[in-house]
Design a protein around this motif. Structure first.
Motif, PDB file in Angstrom:
ATOM      1  N   GLY A  17     -10.932   2.900   1.090  1.00 36.81           N
ATOM      2  CA  GLY A  17      -9.954   1.913   1.527  1.00 36.81           C
ATOM      3  C   GLY A  17     -10.600   0.563   1.812  1.00 36.81           C
ATOM      4  O   GLY A  17     -10.059  -0.487   1.436  1.00 36.81           O
ATOM      5  N   ARG A  18     -11.745   0.584   2.448  1.00 41.70           N
ATOM      6  CA  ARG A  18     -12.466  -0.664   2.724  1.00 41.70           C
ATOM      7  C   ARG A  18     -12.913  -1.335   1.431  1.00 41.70           C
ATOM      8  O   ARG A  18     -12.773  -2.554   1.268  1.00 41.70           O
ATOM      9  N   ASP A  19     -13.445  -0.544   0.515  1.00 48.53           N
ATOM     10  CA  ASP A  19     -13.890  -1.101  -0.771  1.00 48.53           C
ATOM     11  C   ASP A  19     -12.715  -1.677  -1.547  1.00 48.53           C
ATOM     12  O   ASP A  19     -12.818  -2.753  -2.161  1.00 48.53           O
ATOM     13  N   ALA A  20     -11.595  -0.949  -1.548  1.00 46.83           N
ATOM     14  CA  ALA A  20     -10.425  -1.419  -2.282  1.00 46.83           C
ATOM     15  C   ALA A  20      -9.921  -2.743  -1.718  1.00 46.83           C
ATOM     16  O   ALA A  20      -9.495  -3.632  -2.477  1.00 46.83           O
ATOM     17  N   ALA A  21      -9.962  -2.897  -0.408  1.00 43.96           N
ATOM     18  CA  ALA A  21      -9.523  -4.151   0.204  1.00 43.96           C
ATOM     19  C   ALA A  21     -10.352  -5.325  -0.295  1.00 43.96           C
ATOM     20  O   ALA A  21      -9.816  -6.410  -0.591  1.00 43.96           O
TER      21      ALA A  21
ATOM     22  N   ALA B 162      -7.607   0.169   4.440  1.00 44.50           N
ATOM     23  CA  ALA B 162      -7.374  -0.991   3.581  1.00 44.50           C
ATOM     24  C   ALA B 162      -6.430  -1.982   4.251  1.00 44.50           C
ATOM     25  O   ALA B 162      -6.640  -3.203   4.184  1.00 44.50           O
TER      26      ALA B 162
ATOM     27  N   ALA C 259      -7.336   4.202  -4.188  1.00 47.98           N
ATOM     28  CA  ALA C 259      -8.390   4.538  -3.230  1.00 47.98           C
ATOM     29  C   ALA C 259      -8.114   5.904  -2.625  1.00 47.98           C
ATOM     30  O   ALA C 259      -6.973   6.370  -2.580  1.00 47.98           O
TER      31      ALA C 259
ATOM     32  N   ILE D 245       0.855  -1.184   0.000  1.00 45.88           N
ATOM     33  CA  ILE D 245       0.000   0.000   0.000  1.00 45.88           C
ATOM     34  C   ILE D 245       0.890   1.233   0.000  1.00 45.88           C
ATOM     35  O   ILE D 245       1.753   1.390   0.873  1.00 45.88           O
TER      36      ILE D 245
ATOM     37  N   LEU E   4      -1.889  -1.105  -3.828  1.00 44.60           N
ATOM     38  CA  LEU E   4      -2.919  -0.087  -3.664  1.00 44.60           C
ATOM     39  C   LEU E   4      -2.251   1.279  -3.611  1.00 44.60           C
ATOM     40  O   LEU E   4      -1.380   1.521  -2.771  1.00 44.60           O
TER      41      LEU E   4
ATOM     42  N   GLN F 255      -8.295  -4.078   6.884  1.00 42.95           N
ATOM     43  CA  GLN F 255      -9.208  -5.052   6.282  1.00 42.95           C
ATOM     44  C   GLN F 255      -8.450  -6.204   5.638  1.00 42.95           C
ATOM     45  O   GLN F 255      -8.842  -7.371   5.771  1.00 42.95           O
ATOM     46  N   LEU F 256      -7.375  -5.893   4.937  1.00 48.06           N
ATOM     47  CA  LEU F 256      -6.607  -6.935   4.257  1.00 48.06           C
ATOM     48  C   LEU F 256      -5.866  -7.821   5.246  1.00 48.06           C
ATOM     49  O   LEU F 256      -5.771  -9.040   5.062  1.00 48.06           O
TER      50      LEU F 256
END
Length: 488
Positions: free
Chosen positions: A460-464, A163, A443, A153, A238, A166-167
């Motif tokens: 960031g959450r969506d990208a993860a 992100a 993101a 990232i 990312l 979450q990842l």
């Protein structure tokens, strides 16, 4: 029984946590609100109507389950309230402090629309998570098992941090690369302590470290390490760099000594507050003490600058904005706080020229009065100059707070295949969030343009999720390829 305790807006008035007196908060960079007392937080949460269609939730970028955690708070079930709050938000206590709730959840509250005044959502959100930290309920999201994949990232701001968490919870080895010496991005260096004290961000960073996220500060991708080398090290990348290129004044005198970019000014102040020695602050260049300060701009960054100058001991602080108060982009609460603290707003005016002395040091701002004309393509009325209405304001320090634009990442990363939009933001597929380069995602502000922290967390959450889908699908395809070749 729980529902009986709600709907108390008819008997309880809206009440925020106690705000320290303006004369007191002018003297330091501590947060201006005291902590919510438990009974007060419970009472304010109980004012919620528990709407069938919760407009507060709908108008929250993260879709936070606001009515649910308000009801739990009203009933003293704070650990459950924290669980619900943190399920959709990686940093609720940060959003509770700095989100412009008056433009989002609270501004959309049915009580606000019906003149009963909104539930104090942001303050309750902050209270829930601050309590969770104090009680030890906030724990690192460690994975049940490692999945064998890694993600790099670029950028340690809110999008990158969200992100990363979450990842990591999904089992990825996560490495965050940031050009600065501290992780947090604008949360650390852009936002003053009176809105967000730095320990709040630092404990979030430590939480991610405890979960196994590896941070690489002082790592400038494109200089310290190449973008190509980074791609070779990880299964996905990312890009969450944010936007740091300042928009600059184009009027005569913009290059005079004593004219500075907002982020340069705020970063120096924040560094000093964290104990760093900043040469330009020590010399007085970036210190507003005993100076006449003029800040040009009307967004939240401008509010951060004027309120910082007040605390540094400026002789006078003026904020010049070309529209009226009702049409300014910043939070109205921030404007109100600034007025209380002694900032003078010069509405409906724009700089025409910066004036200097024989040593090319700024001494004044010549401005012209404006009026609002016909609406532009965005629907906002365009400000137009009023002929012959020029006036002059004394200025020893002028701060440009005109917003931010993306840096030229294809050049910076030496990666010409990285496509950008006509605004300079990284171009992504709106469904996958993948850029023009396979396995590289984007993101936050570098994708959507300068925006709010809550949107960065959302991105960031969506990208993860999209990265996980991509890596998983690619691994499955790579695994099946030899079997298919052998069968053929």
């Amino acid at each position: 029984m729980a529902r009986n305790k709600m709907l108390r807006f008819t008997t309880l008035e809206q009440e925020y946590p106690t705000k320290r007196p303006a004369e007191m908060r002018r003297e330091d960079f501590d947060e201006i609100y005291t902590a919510f007392e438990p009974a007060k937080a419970s009472d304010q949460a109980s004012r919620c109507e528990q709407c069938g269609i919760p407009f507060c939730q709908i108008h929250c970028p993260l879709g936070n389950n606001i009515p649910d955690w308000l009801m739990l708070t009203a009933n003293g079930r704070l650990e459950e309230a924290y669980a619900v709050s943190s399920a959709t938000n990686n940093m609720p206590e940060i959003c509770g402090r700095i989100c412009p709730q008056d433009r989002l959840c609270e501004g959309s509250c049915v009580l606000e629309q019906s003149r009963h005044r909104a539930v104090t959502i942001g303050s309750v959100e902050k209270y829930i998570t601050d309590t969770a930290w104090a009680e030890g309920w906030v724990q690192p999201k460690t994975p049940a098992a490692e999945n064998g994949f890694s993600v790099g990232i670029i950028g340690g701001g809110p999008a990158g941090m969200a992100a990363a968490e979450q990842l990591r919870a999904k089992g990825y080895a996560v490495h965050v690369y940031d050009r600065h010496d501290r992780i947090g991005g604008l949360l650390i260096y852009g936002i003053p302590g009176f809105k967000l004290e730095k320990y709040v961000v630092e404990r979030r960073v430590k939480l991610l470290q405890d979960a196994g996220v590896v941070f690489h500060p002082n790592t400038d991708v494109g200089k310290t390490i190449s973008f190509a080398d980074l791609r070779a090290k990880h299964d996905a990348i990312l890009v969450a760099t944010g936007v740091y290129k300042a928009r600059m004044l184009s009027c005569p005198g913009a290059g005079l000594t004593g004219v500075h970019k907002a982020l340069t000014y705020l970063t120096a102040s924040n560094r000093v507050g964290m104990g760093d020695t900043v040469a330009d602050y020590e010399s007085g260049i970036l210190d507003a003490k005993d100076k006449h300060v003029v800040v040009i701009g009307g967004g939240d960054t401008a509010m951060d600058c004027v309120r910082t100058a007040i605390r540094q001991g400026a002789k006078s602080v003026k904020c010049v904005y070309r529209r009226d108060r009702e049409n300014m982009p910043g939070s109205q609460r921030e404007v109100a706080n600034a007025v209380e603290e002694g900032v003078e707003f010069v509405w409906m005016a724009a700089p025409e020229a910066l004036l200097g002395d024989a040593d090319n040091k700024v001494t004044a701002v010549r401005a012209i009065k404006m009026h609002l004309g016909v609406a532009d393509s965005s629907g906002r009325q365009s400000p137009q100059p009023i002929e012959g209405s020029q006036f002059t304001m004394e200025a020893d320090l002028v701060i440009e707070a005109l917003g931010f634009e993306p840096e030229d990442l294809p050049v910076y990363f030496a990666e010409p295949d990285l496509a950008v939009t006509r605004w300079g933001t990284v171009k992504t597929d709106h469904k996958t969030l993948m850029t023009s380069i396979p396995g590289v995602f984007a993101a936050g502000d570098i994708m959507r343009g300068a925006s709010l922290v809550v949107w960065a967390v959302k991105d960031g959450r969506d990208a993860a999720e999209r990265i996980d889908q991509y890596v998983t699908a690619k691994a499955a395809a790579d695994k099946s390829a030899p079997a298919m070749a052998q069968a053929s």
